[in-house]
Design a protein around this motif. Structure first.
Motif, PDB file in Angstrom:
ATOM      1  N   ALA A 274       0.834  -1.205   0.000  1.00  0.00           N
ATOM      2  CA  ALA A 274       0.000   0.000   0.000  1.00  0.00           C
ATOM      3  C   ALA A 274       0.869   1.256   0.000  1.00  0.00           C
ATOM      4  N   MET A 275       1.977   1.218   0.734  1.00  0.00           N
ATOM      5  CA  MET A 275       2.873   2.371   0.793  1.00  0.00           C
ATOM      6  C   MET A 275       3.457   2.673  -0.577  1.00  0.00           C
ATOM      7  N   GLU A 276       3.869   1.636  -1.303  1.00  0.00           N
ATOM      8  CA  GLU A 276       4.445   1.856  -2.637  1.00  0.00           C
ATOM      9  C   GLU A 276       3.381   2.337  -3.620  1.00  0.00           C
ATOM     10  N   THR A 277       2.132   1.909  -3.424  1.00  0.00           N
ATOM     11  CA  THR A 277       1.028   2.431  -4.242  1.00  0.00           C
ATOM     12  C   THR A 277       0.861   3.929  -4.006  1.00  0.00           C
ATOM     13  N   LEU A 278       0.961   4.349  -2.752  1.00  0.00           N
ATOM     14  CA  LEU A 278       0.858   5.775  -2.431  1.00  0.00           C
ATOM     15  C   LEU A 278       2.004   6.569  -3.067  1.00  0.00           C
ATOM     16  N   LEU A 279       3.192   5.995  -3.088  1.00  0.00           N
ATOM     17  CA  LEU A 279       4.319   6.681  -3.727  1.00  0.00           C
ATOM     18  C   LEU A 279       4.053   6.913  -5.209  1.00  0.00           C
ATOM     19  N   GLU A 280       3.460   5.915  -5.870  1.00  0.00           N
ATOM     20  CA  GLU A 280       3.106   6.060  -7.289  1.00  0.00           C
ATOM     21  C   GLU A 280       2.030   7.122  -7.473  1.00  0.00           C
ATOM     22  N   MET A 281       1.038   7.132  -6.593  1.00  0.00           N
ATOM     23  CA  MET A 281      -0.026   8.136  -6.664  1.00  0.00           C
ATOM     24  C   MET A 281       0.545   9.536  -6.493  1.00  0.00           C
ATOM     25  N   VAL A 291       9.845  15.574   3.899  1.00  0.00           N
ATOM     26  CA  VAL A 291      10.667  14.802   4.835  1.00  0.00           C
ATOM     27  C   VAL A 291       9.805  13.830   5.635  1.00  0.00           C
ATOM     28  N   PHE A 292       8.620  14.271   6.060  1.00  0.00           N
ATOM     29  CA  PHE A 292       7.766  13.397   6.859  1.00  0.00           C
ATOM     30  C   PHE A 292       7.391  12.136   6.085  1.00  0.00           C
ATOM     31  N   ILE A 293       7.070  12.276   4.819  1.00  0.00           N
ATOM     32  CA  ILE A 293       6.706  11.109   3.999  1.00  0.00           C
ATOM     33  C   ILE A 293       7.918  10.205   3.805  1.00  0.00           C
ATOM     34  N   VAL A 294       9.096  10.792   3.629  1.00  0.00           N
ATOM     35  CA  VAL A 294      10.318   9.983   3.515  1.00  0.00           C
ATOM     36  C   VAL A 294      10.523   9.171   4.799  1.00  0.00           C
ATOM     37  N   LEU A 295      10.300   9.799   5.938  1.00  0.00           N
ATOM     38  CA  LEU A 295      10.449   9.094   7.214  1.00  0.00           C
ATOM     39  C   LEU A 295       9.488   7.911   7.318  1.00  0.00           C
ATOM     40  N   GLN A 296       8.240   8.117   6.899  1.00  0.00           N
ATOM     41  CA  GLN A 296       7.255   7.034   6.983  1.00  0.00           C
ATOM     42  C   GLN A 296       7.570   5.922   5.985  1.00  0.00           C
ATOM     43  N   THR A 297       8.105   6.290   4.830  1.00  0.00           N
ATOM     44  CA  THR A 297       8.528   5.286   3.848  1.00  0.00           C
ATOM     45  C   THR A 297       9.644   4.425   4.431  1.00  0.00           C
ATOM     46  N   MET A 298      10.622   5.074   5.054  1.00  0.00           N
ATOM     47  CA  MET A 298      11.709   4.340   5.702  1.00  0.00           C
ATOM     48  C   MET A 298      11.174   3.427   6.797  1.00  0.00           C
ATOM     49  N   ARG A 299      10.288   3.959   7.635  1.00  0.00           N
ATOM     50  CA  ARG A 299       9.727   3.166   8.732  1.00  0.00           C
ATOM     51  C   ARG A 299       8.999   1.933   8.211  1.00  0.00           C
ATOM     52  N   CYS A 300       8.243   2.125   7.138  1.00  0.00           N
ATOM     53  CA  CYS A 300       7.467   1.013   6.585  1.00  0.00           C
ATOM     54  C   CYS A 300       8.391  -0.110   6.120  1.00  0.00           C
ATOM     55  N   TYR A 301       9.427   0.255   5.375  1.00  0.00           N
ATOM     56  CA  TYR A 301      10.386  -0.759   4.915  1.00  0.00           C
ATOM     57  C   TYR A 301      11.099  -1.425   6.101  1.00  0.00           C
ATOM     58  N   LEU A 302      11.654  -0.599   6.983  1.00  0.00           N
ATOM     59  CA  LEU A 302      12.480  -1.117   8.071  1.00  0.00           C
ATOM     60  C   LEU A 302      11.694  -1.989   9.037  1.00  0.00           C
ATOM     61  N   HIS A 303      10.495  -1.561   9.383  1.00  0.00           N
ATOM     62  CA  HIS A 303       9.699  -2.344  10.331  1.00  0.00           C
ATOM     63  C   HIS A 303       9.102  -3.590   9.684  1.00  0.00           C
ATOM     64  N   SER A 304       9.183  -3.658   8.356  1.00  0.00           N
ATOM     65  CA  SER A 304       8.771  -4.872   7.653  1.00  0.00           C
ATOM     66  C   SER A 304       9.946  -5.809   7.429  1.00  0.00           C
ATOM     67  N   GLY A 305      11.122  -5.422   7.907  1.00  0.00           N
ATOM     68  CA  GLY A 305      12.310  -6.258   7.782  1.00  0.00           C
ATOM     69  C   GLY A 305      13.127  -6.019   6.532  1.00  0.00           C
ATOM     70  N   ASP A 306      12.736  -5.012   5.726  1.00  0.00           N
ATOM     71  CA  ASP A 306      13.454  -4.713   4.491  1.00  0.00           C
ATOM     72  C   ASP A 306      14.495  -3.622   4.760  1.00  0.00           C
ATOM     73  N   ILE A 307      15.621  -4.024   5.329  1.00  0.00           N
ATOM     74  CA  ILE A 307      16.663  -3.071   5.697  1.00  0.00           C
ATOM     75  C   ILE A 307      17.264  -2.401   4.463  1.00  0.00           C
ATOM     76  N   ASP A 308      17.424  -3.161   3.399  1.00  0.00           N
ATOM     77  CA  ASP A 308      18.079  -2.625   2.201  1.00  0.00           C
ATOM     78  C   ASP A 308      17.302  -1.457   1.603  1.00  0.00           C
ATOM     79  N   ASN A 309      15.980  -1.614   1.433  1.00  0.00           N
ATOM     80  CA  ASN A 309      15.192  -0.526   0.855  1.00  0.00           C
ATOM     81  C   ASN A 309      15.035   0.634   1.823  1.00  0.00           C
ATOM     82  N   GLY A 310      15.037   0.337   3.129  1.00  0.00           N
ATOM     83  CA  GLY A 310      15.003   1.417   4.109  1.00  0.00           C
ATOM     84  C   GLY A 310      16.254   2.272   4.017  1.00  0.00           C
TER      85      GLY A 310
END
Length: 444
Positions: A274-281, A291-310
């Motif tokens: 859903a987060m990546e869909t929002l980025l496309e939108m 900056v706030f959206i960048v922070l939430q994008t990082m949080r979404c990746y990192l808390h999902s275990g995707d350290i590389d994309n974070g």
């Protein structure tokens, strides 16, 4: 309380004169010299100062001194006191001041009721918010548009979809159009609903799309009194951007309010798709993530275990030439520590070293938050927690009691000699904090 204030401000600070406990003296001259406020105007200044310093727990002390002095609080005094409790999320104090106000014969107006409902939202108490709204009607205080949005967001914070949709129906039946804060509330309500619905991510996307039909030109002017008292719409409506709304450097683009809440929801729900869909939108709308959206994008990746994309999101922003912020570093550090994997803990430590080399330093809050997370590491060398502690000690910053307690317990779980200098230092600071905040000495 006097000792606590002295420990915060120091014995010679000019603020001590204003914030210390009430003194009594034999002569009028000595009384005037020692006491920090003598009339309602001076007390209002003190209340504003306490609130600005986030010492919300001192408001009751200031009010008690005011009563002991025989100074009659004004309507402005009670407004300032309740704004302070709202900012500090102190619901019982808010009710106390409201009751005191009524006892003096002053009835709350619509602005004050809105502050009380907003406080309920911050304390996740939608039942009390509804009761306050009913009290308004009983006292024939006419709700305004802000009242309904405050109530909507109070119910949304508790995940009460039934109440949120009922408020929306009442608003539309009255001919009021939904604004961006209403759509933000709808997203928050779905995020907080328990149990979570299968279509939550779909609903988030739908509300972002629907909100594009709203125009800021349709909104009514923001209440002048709220502006004068330093209460932003984001704070009044309990949005996740409330703490950042006054930041510069493109931290918050206010036109992206619904996107802010949607990205935050995806991060909380760890919904990368859903987060990546929002980025496309956002890209299709011709908008650049703030900056706030960048922070939430990082949080979404990192808390999902995707350290590389974070980490990639962090690097892309840092290489873009845009204004950096320390929260970018701390978000990467905190997210990298999820699961306490060797790779993540190494990234966290490398990021802290990088941050310090660029002259970004931890504040008491950011440092305490990171120390609390790092202290949860059960295996490994505890190097990240130790490094965060050392960074704060180097700047003479004392972390919060909860983070020091977690760090102390983590050290005790390891094979460290009882006379280890680090353990002794942490133990001493832990005991001092417990004594200061009423916890008493720890058990040996």
């Amino acid at each position: 309380m006097k000792l606590l204030i002295q420990s915060i401000f120091g014995h010679r600070s000019p603020l001590l004169k204003r914030l210390g406990r009430r003194y009594y003296a034999a002569s009028t001259e000595e009384y005037a010299k020692r006491n920090y406020a003598n009339n309602v105007s001076e007390y209002n200044t003190v209340v504003g100062s306490v609130t600005a310093q986030r010492r919300h727990y001192l408001l009751r002390e200031v009010y008690d001194d005011m009563v002991l002095d025989g100074v009659q609080p004004s309507r402005d005094t009670f407004h300032s006191l309740i704004v302070g409790t709202m900012k500090g999320a102190r619901l019982q104090d808010a009710f106390f001041f409201s009751d005191q106000m009524k006892a003096t014969g002053l009835l709350p107006d619509v602005v004050l009721y809105n502050f009380l409902i907003s406080t309920c939202a911050k304390c996740n108490n939608s039942d009390q918010a509804v009761k306050i709204f009913e009290e308004m009607k009983k006292n024939e205080v006419k709700p305004n548009g802000q009242t309904y949005v405050c109530l909507l967001n109070a119910c949304a914070a508790a995940g009460r979809l039934d109440r949120v949709y009922a408020i929306v129906r009442d608003m539309t039946a009255a001919g009021a159009a939904l604004n961006k804060f209403c759509y933000a509330g709808l997203i928050t309500a779905h995020m907080n609903k328990k149990p979570l619905s299968d279509d939550t991510s779909k609903k988030i996307i739908e509300f972002v799309e629907q909100s594009k039909g709203w125009s800021s030109a349709e909104s009514s002017s923001y209440n002048a009194e709220n502006v004068m008292m330093g209460v932003s719409e984001e704070e009044l409506y309990n949005l996740p951007t409330a703490d950042y709304v006054h930041r510069r450097g493109g931290f918050i683009v206010k036109q992206l309010t619904v996107y802010h809440v949607a990205f935050h929801a995806c991060a909380e729900l760890r919904n990368v798709e859903a987060m990546e869909t929002l980025l496309e939108m956002l890209k299709k709308d011709g908008k650049t993530p703030d900056v706030f959206i960048v922070l939430q994008t990082m949080r979404c990746y990192l808390h999902s275990g995707d350290i590389d994309n974070g980490a990639k999101t962090f690097e892309e922003y840092m290489n873009s030439g845009r204004t950096p912020a320390i929260e970018l570093y701390t978000t990467l550090v905190e997210g990298a520590m999820v699961g306490y994997t060797p790779k993540g803990m190494q990234l966290a430590q490398d990021t802290l070293v990088n941050m310090t080399s660029r002259n970004y330093f931890l504040s008491p809050k950011l440092g305490s938050d990171l120390l609390l997370v790092a202290a949860g590491e059960k295996t490994g060398g505890y190097t990240t927690a130790n490094y965060i502690w050392d960074l704060m000690q180097a700047r003479k910053i004392i972390p919060s009691l909860s983070s020091v307690e977690a760090y102390y317990n983590g050290l005790k779980e390891r094979e460290i000699p009882g006379d280890d200098p680090r353990l002794l230092q942490v133990s001493r600071i832990y005991d001092n904090l417990r004594t200061r905040f009423g916890g008493g000495p720890r058990r040996q």
